[in-house]
Motif scaffolding. Structure first.
Motif, short mmCIF file in Angstrom:
data_model
loop_
_atom_site.label_atom_id
_atom_site.label_comp_id
_atom_site.label_asym_id
_atom_site.label_seq_id
_atom_site.Cartn_x
_atom_site.Cartn_y
_atom_site.Cartn_z
N LYS A 97 -15.38 -6.14 -4.86
CA LYS A 97 -14.58 -7.49 -5.73
C LYS A 97 -13.41 -7.61 -5.71
N TYR A 98 -12.83 -6.22 -5.56
CA TYR A 98 -11.38 -6.16 -5.47
C TYR A 98 -10.83 -5.09 -4.07
N GLN A 99 -9.62 -5.22 -3.93
CA GLN A 99 -9.01 -4.61 -2.65
C GLN A 99 -8.42 -3.25 -3.08
N LEU A 100 -7.82 -3.53 -4.29
CA LEU A 100 -7.14 -2.07 -4.62
C LEU A 100 -6.95 -1.95 -6.22
N ALA A 101 -7.05 -0.86 -6.65
CA ALA A 101 -7.06 -0.51 -8.01
C ALA A 101 -5.86 0.60 -8.05
N ILE A 102 -5.12 0.68 -9.17
CA ILE A 102 -3.96 1.72 -9.10
C ILE A 102 -4.18 2.21 -10.63
N ILE A 103 -4.39 4.02 -10.52
CA ILE A 103 -4.53 4.57 -11.56
C ILE A 103 -3.28 5.31 -12.05
N LEU A 104 -2.59 4.95 -13.19
CA LEU A 104 -1.51 5.81 -13.68
C LEU A 104 -1.88 6.85 -14.72
N PRO A 105 -1.58 7.94 -14.31
CA PRO A 105 -2.12 9.14 -15.05
C PRO A 105 -1.45 9.42 -16.52
N GLU A 106 -2.12 10.10 -17.29
CA GLU A 106 -1.69 10.46 -18.71
C GLU A 106 -0.41 11.12 -18.65
N ASN A 107 0.42 10.80 -19.69
CA ASN A 107 1.60 11.49 -19.94
C ASN A 107 2.71 11.40 -18.80
N LEU A 108 2.34 10.47 -18.03
CA LEU A 108 3.30 10.08 -16.70
C LEU A 108 4.62 10.11 -17.15
N LEU A 148 -4.71 5.69 -5.94
CA LEU A 148 -4.86 4.37 -5.28
C LEU A 148 -6.18 4.23 -4.66
N PHE A 149 -7.18 3.59 -5.45
CA PHE A 149 -8.43 3.12 -4.83
C PHE A 149 -8.42 1.80 -4.08
N PHE A 150 -8.89 2.14 -2.75
CA PHE A 150 -8.83 0.99 -1.59
C PHE A 150 -10.40 0.51 -1.40
N PHE A 156 -6.27 -0.61 7.95
CA PHE A 156 -5.48 0.57 7.74
C PHE A 156 -3.97 0.18 7.46
N SER A 157 -3.41 -1.19 8.09
CA SER A 157 -2.10 -1.29 8.04
C SER A 157 -1.68 -1.64 6.63
N PHE A 158 -2.69 -2.26 5.82
CA PHE A 158 -2.72 -3.00 4.59
C PHE A 158 -2.41 -1.75 3.68
N ARG A 159 -3.34 -0.67 3.89
CA ARG A 159 -3.37 0.48 3.03
C ARG A 159 -1.66 1.14 3.03
N ASN A 160 -1.24 1.37 4.44
CA ASN A 160 0.00 1.99 4.58
C ASN A 160 1.22 1.21 4.03
N ALA A 161 0.92 -0.15 4.14
CA ALA A 161 2.00 -1.02 3.51
C ALA A 161 2.03 -0.98 1.87
N ILE A 162 0.85 -0.89 1.18
CA ILE A 162 0.81 -0.90 -0.24
C ILE A 162 1.32 0.78 -0.59
N LYS A 163 0.81 1.84 0.11
CA LYS A 163 1.24 3.10 -0.27
C LYS A 163 2.81 2.99 -0.33
#
Length: 422
Positions: A97-108, A148-150, A156-163
């Motif tokens: 349903k989505y291409q990417l999820a970003i998880i920011l950790p606690e106490n960052l 980063l959940f893809f 692969f090129s999209f993943r590298n660009a996002i990272k």
């Protein structure tokens, strides 16, 4: 000359009597280039114009996560959808349903500030800036992971660009935090800006064009020349099939009883099918100029390039005709010429860069691409369309296409003479 014209007229009659064959020659390439360009242009727009929906799970709720959130929201690429549960975000990505999820950790934010403060205090103490003798002990702070959940189907090129983009963003935040910590330690006025945190090194994209106006490549500029070449080389099928029919129906036997050389017979076929290839190319240009804007595709810009474009099409047509003459001379049946011709054209297109750019191929395939006449023609078209070169610059590719035509035609004539020698 009269014999050559008579041979060409005979080929023209054979061609015009096959309405279905004419439809395949002229209509199918147009349909192909429209479909391919539409699909690719839609992909380009998805990346360049439409924002991609991404999930953001913020477990930090601090200054750093807020900065990341603001940078993502102000970008032209993403539409942020906040999600509170990491497991739920992972399921949504897994389901596509989505291409990417970003998880920011606690106490960052807190741990980053602690780590920076510890490093700054240590540096200042070594230089004698910090007068306090009792420094606090070193605190073990574990490195933080931004997950980063893809979507598994993401390229692969999209993943590298996002990272790469996320990494640059986080690095910039860390750098600003370090500058801020130093400023607080050595300046009495916390509002005074001692350090300039703006990037010193910037990137500027330039298209080298020798002072000429360069075109920005788009799906039309790439697909019109590529699939025009594919259509031009596909004429080897009707050409070789017609030659096989003539041999099976006894037409060649009757031609041998007349004072007409085999080169003259081949010359008549070459004239007609070369004309066909030029008409195919002209129709492709018409579609790119007039039809594409009506269906919301980039318009083909050929201002000042038309003569050179037809020069390239002419020599590409010669190479295709030479290949068709050779195949028609060697093949003994339609079952030999048709499957081999179709498969061989697809192979030439694959290694020639029509489907996949040559630079994206493995090294072995890049080497083999230099042997494909489609690659020569495609490079010449790109030189004219995108690099604004003159006739002198495309002479190497034109020369190769000409030599290919001469070699294949010469081999066809020698083969025919040896096979029919008395």
């Amino acid at each position: 000359m009269p014999k050559l014209l008579a041979s060409a007229y005979k080929e023209l009659l054979l061609l015009t009597r096959d309405i279905g064959g004419l439809a395949v020659l002229f209509l199918m390439p147009l349909l192909l280039v429209i479909v391919i360009t539409t699909v690719q242009d839609g992909s380009f727009k998805t990346i360049k114009q439409n924002k991609i929906d991404i999930l953001l799970v913020d477990k930090d709720k601090g200054e750093v996560s807020q900065t990341i959130h603001d940078n993502l929201r102000t970008s032209d690429m993403f539409n942020i959808i906040e999600q509170s549960n990491e497991n739920e975000a992972q399921k949504l990505i897994q389901n596509g349903k989505y291409q990417l999820a970003i998880i920011l950790p606690e106490n960052l934010s807190n741990d980053l500030n602690l780590k920076i403060a510890e490093n700054v205090d240590g540096i200042l103490a070594k230089f004698g800036v910090d007068e306090s003798e009792d420094l606090p002990g070193t605190i073990q702070i574990e490195p933080k992971e931004v997950k980063l959940f893809f979507d598994p189907a993401t390229q692969f090129s999209f993943r590298n660009a996002i990272k790469s983009g996320i990494n640059q963003m986080v690095s910039k935040i860390e750098t600003k935090s370090i500058y801020k910590a130093f400023q607080e330690e050595i300046s009495e006025d916390s509002n005074e800006e001692i350090f300039d945190t703006e990037s010193f090194i910037i990137f500027k994209e330039i298209i080298p064009n020798s002072g000429k106006e360069a075109m920005i490549p788009n799906s039309t500029q790439h697909n019109i020349p590529a699939w025009s070449l594919f259509a031009i080389f596909f004429i080897i099928l009707p050409l070789s099939i017609n030659m096989v029919k003539e041999k099976n129906q006894g037409t060649f036997v009757r031609l041998r009883t007349h004072p007409v050389s085999y080169a003259t017979v081949l010359g008549g076929k070459a004239i007609v099918f070369l004309l066909v290839s030029l008409i195919q190319f002209a129709l492709m240009l018409v579609v790119g100029i007039f039809l594409f804007p009506l269906i919301d595709l980039p318009q083909l810009n050929i201002s000042g390039r038309l003569p050179l474009l037809f020069v390239v099409a002419l020599f590409a047509g010669l190479a295709a005709v030479g290949l068709g003459l050779l195949l028609g001379t060697i093949a003994k049946s339609q079952e030999q010429s048709a499957p081999f011709g179709a498969t061989f054209v697809v192979i030439l297109a694959a290694i020639g860069g029509v489907w996949v750019p040559v630079f994206a191929m493995p090294q072995l395939m890049q080497t083999l691409s230099n042997l494909s006449p489609m690659n020569w023609g495609l490079n010449a078209f790109y030189d004219v369309f995108l690099r604004n070169v003159g006739f002198i610059e495309i002479l190497p590719e034109i020369g190769l296409l000409t030599l290919f035509f001469i070699a294949t035609t010469f081999i066809a004539i020698i083969y025919y003479k040896r096979k029919n020698a008395v």
